[in-house]
Design an enzyme around this catalytic site. Structure first.
Site, PDB file in Angstrom:
ATOM      1  N   PHE A 105       0.767  -1.182   0.021  1.00 51.78           N
ATOM      2  CA  PHE A 105      -0.095   0.140  -0.015  1.00 51.78           C
ATOM      3  C   PHE A 105       0.965   0.987   0.027  1.00 51.78           C
ATOM      4  O   PHE A 105       1.554   1.475   0.975  1.00 51.78           O
ATOM      5  CB  PHE A 105      -0.920   0.019   1.323  1.00 51.78           C
ATOM      6  N   ASP A 108       8.945   2.730   1.801  1.00 51.71           N
ATOM      7  CA  ASP A 108       8.112   3.400   2.146  1.00 51.71           C
ATOM      8  C   ASP A 108       8.016   3.191   3.831  1.00 51.71           C
ATOM      9  O   ASP A 108       7.523   2.030   4.195  1.00 51.71           O
ATOM     10  CB  ASP A 108       6.912   2.830   1.517  1.00 51.71           C
ATOM     11  N   LYS A 127       2.692   9.996   8.446  1.00 54.96           N
ATOM     12  CA  LYS A 127       1.792   9.839   9.550  1.00 54.96           C
ATOM     13  C   LYS A 127       2.208  10.152  11.030  1.00 54.96           C
ATOM     14  O   LYS A 127       2.101  11.443  11.134  1.00 54.96           O
ATOM     15  CB  LYS A 127       1.979   8.372   9.363  1.00 54.96           C
TER      16      LYS A 127
HETATM   17  C1  LIG Z   1       2.720   2.458   3.772  1.00 55.00           C
HETATM   18  C2  LIG Z   1       2.040   3.343   3.546  1.00 55.00           C
HETATM   19  N1  LIG Z   1       2.247   4.366   2.203  1.00 55.00           N
HETATM   20  C3  LIG Z   1       1.521   5.137   2.016  1.00 55.00           C
HETATM   21  C4  LIG Z   1       0.228   5.512   2.709  1.00 55.00           C
HETATM   22  C5  LIG Z   1      -0.557   6.722   2.223  1.00 55.00           C
HETATM   23  O1  LIG Z   1      -0.356   7.644   3.216  1.00 55.00           O
HETATM   24  P1  LIG Z   1      -1.510   8.868   3.192  1.00 55.00           P
HETATM   25  O2  LIG Z   1      -2.810   8.355   3.478  1.00 55.00           O
HETATM   26  O3  LIG Z   1      -0.932  10.055   4.256  1.00 55.00           O
HETATM   27  O4  LIG Z   1      -1.434   9.630   1.625  1.00 55.00           O
HETATM   28  C6  LIG Z   1      -0.094   4.789   3.837  1.00 55.00           C
HETATM   29  C7  LIG Z   1      -1.341   4.945   4.474  1.00 55.00           C
HETATM   30  O5  LIG Z   1      -1.880   4.223   4.961  1.00 55.00           O
HETATM   31  C8  LIG Z   1       0.793   3.784   4.185  1.00 55.00           C
HETATM   32  O6  LIG Z   1       0.278   2.791   5.177  1.00 55.00           O
END
Ligand SMILES: Cc1ncc(COP(=O)(O)O)c(C=O)c1O
Length: 395
Positions: free
Chosen positions: A138, A223, A252
């Site tokens: 994700f 990520d 986050k």
């Molecule tokens: C691993 C990861 N990358 C990217 C995102 C996307 O982040 P945002 O919701 O701040 O765009 C998330 C959101 O849950 C995530 O868990």
């Protein structure tokens, strides 16, 4: 009109509120939140890995209010001190040489994708634009980030997706190696997959990806949006593996509750983007950066991360003691823990909420626990007792 009715009438219906839209939260302090009826809940969701220091941490509140009285926003045409200090701290505590600020995880990944494509063209040839990501990953909801996300359910209805992405099997090095060709510019993975079901990478997998990237002049991008900022007991989750990326993304937990995103790069990758290539109006906003500076100050305190690691082990140990045949697997790192069950996850979430505990469920079967990192063993004991009752009722 109630908050629920206002939401139904005026907000585009993109969220499954937890569970069945019953909870309207009004206040938070430390590990607890209160709803608009005054009921208290132990929060093991933490805004989905955002409130790592708990709710309204006094040092974060102080940093925000103090900065808000001085300067709340200015264009990136000008320098601001909180932004520069945050960049300095991130660079001093990670392998990055330079950072780019934005406002969310998806945006941070978009920046990484753009950087990777430009790096590919400069270092591997005009065709090198493809990024290999993992199945079950994700990376966010904007069009390129959601294409990077290796879960077809998030693509449905939005095709055609952005070209230049392909997907290997997480923790299967050979499946990634088989996808590398002259079109490839980077590999992007989460060291611990979050939304996909809380799956930590194996050491061989991350080390193998590093080697593969070095051999083929590819960028290795991690990520760390969900697993970073102390969540696993290290500032960044890859530290557990001793495998360093060329580029990493954060969001986050870094802002202490305010929106922030970071794309950080080292070596040649740090100089790929030049003026005019990328920008964000709010990226590096002084109030948000002041909050992030306060968050990092707390987390980088030596005791803090060691305690998270120890609490994570304690929590996992307690979960393993739960004697319920419906529990299929318990996995995770630090205080990022998933419990796979053979039953209706939403029903367990609801039963926990009714007993004063907020948890989350992914994919219908994996209960996810992301408590504030500032909790005590006592909070873990309360949560496990509630969970045990909920599991007995629902499985
Ligand atoms: C691993 C990861 N990358 C990217 C995102 C996307 O982040 P945002 O919701 O701040 O765009 C998330 C959101 O849950 C995530 O868990």
């Amino acid at each position: 009109m109630s908050v629920k009715s206002l939401e139904k009438q005026y907000i585009i219906n993109t969220y499954n509120r937890q569970p069945e839209s019953t909870l309207s939260l009004k206040r938070g302090e430390g590990v607890y939140v209160w709803d608009d009826g005054g009921n208290r809940y132990l929060d093991f969701v933490s805004g989905l890995a955002v409130n790592n220091l708990g709710h309204c941490h006094p040092k974060v509140v102080e940093a925000i209010s103090s900065q808000a009285q001085k300067l709340m926003h200015t264009s990136n045409l000008y320098y601001t001190e909180p932004q520069a200090r945050l960049a300095e701290t991130l660079v001093n505590h990670t392998p990055a040489d330079k950072v780019f600020f934005c406002n969310s995880g998806a945006e941070a990944n978009e920046a990484a994708i753009k950087l990777a494509r430009k790096f590919g063209k400069q270092n591997r040839g005009e065709r090198a634009h493809e990024i290999i990501t993992a199945e079950r990953s994700f990376h966010g909801r904007t069009l390129a980030a959601v294409t990077a996300t290796g879960q077809p359910k998030y693509h449905q209805g939005f095709e055609p997706m952005v070209s230049g992405f392909c997907y290997g099997k997480f923790n299967d090095l050979d499946s990634f190696a088989a996808l590398v060709n002259e079109n490839t510019c980077a590999i992007l993975v989460e060291p611990v997959q979050g939304e996909g079901g809380v799956y930590p990478a194996s050491h061989e997998f991350l080390a193998g990806l590093r080697k593969l990237c070095d051999e083929h002049k590819l960028l290795l991008v991690f990520d760390e949006v969900q697993c970073g900022i102390g969540r696993t007991g290290k500032l960044l989750a890859w530290e557990h593996y001793g495998v360093e990326p060329d580029v990493y993304t954060l969001a986050k937990g870094l802002g202490g509750g305010l929106p922030i995103g970071v794309m950080a790069a080292r070596g040649a990758a740090a100089d790929v983007l030049v003026p005019g290539d990328h920008a964000s109006t709010f990226g590096g906003n002084p109030v948000v950066c002041a909050a992030a500076n306060a968050v990092l100050q707390e987390i980088l305190d030596n005791q803090f991360l060691a305690q998270v690691e120890q609490l994570g082990q304690y929590f996992k140990g307690k979960l393993k003691e739960l004697d319920n045949p419906g529990v299929v697997d318990i996995r995770g790192l630090g205080l990022m823990i998933g419990m796979e069950i053979n039953g209706d996850g939403a029903a367990v979430v609801k039963a926990c909420q009714e007993k004063g505990l907020l948890i989350n469920c992914i994919g219908g079967k994996t209960l996810r626990f992301l408590p504030p990192l500032v909790l005590d063993e006592e909070h873990i004991d309360i949560a496990v007792t509630v969970l045990q009752k909920a599991l007995q009722e629902c499985l």
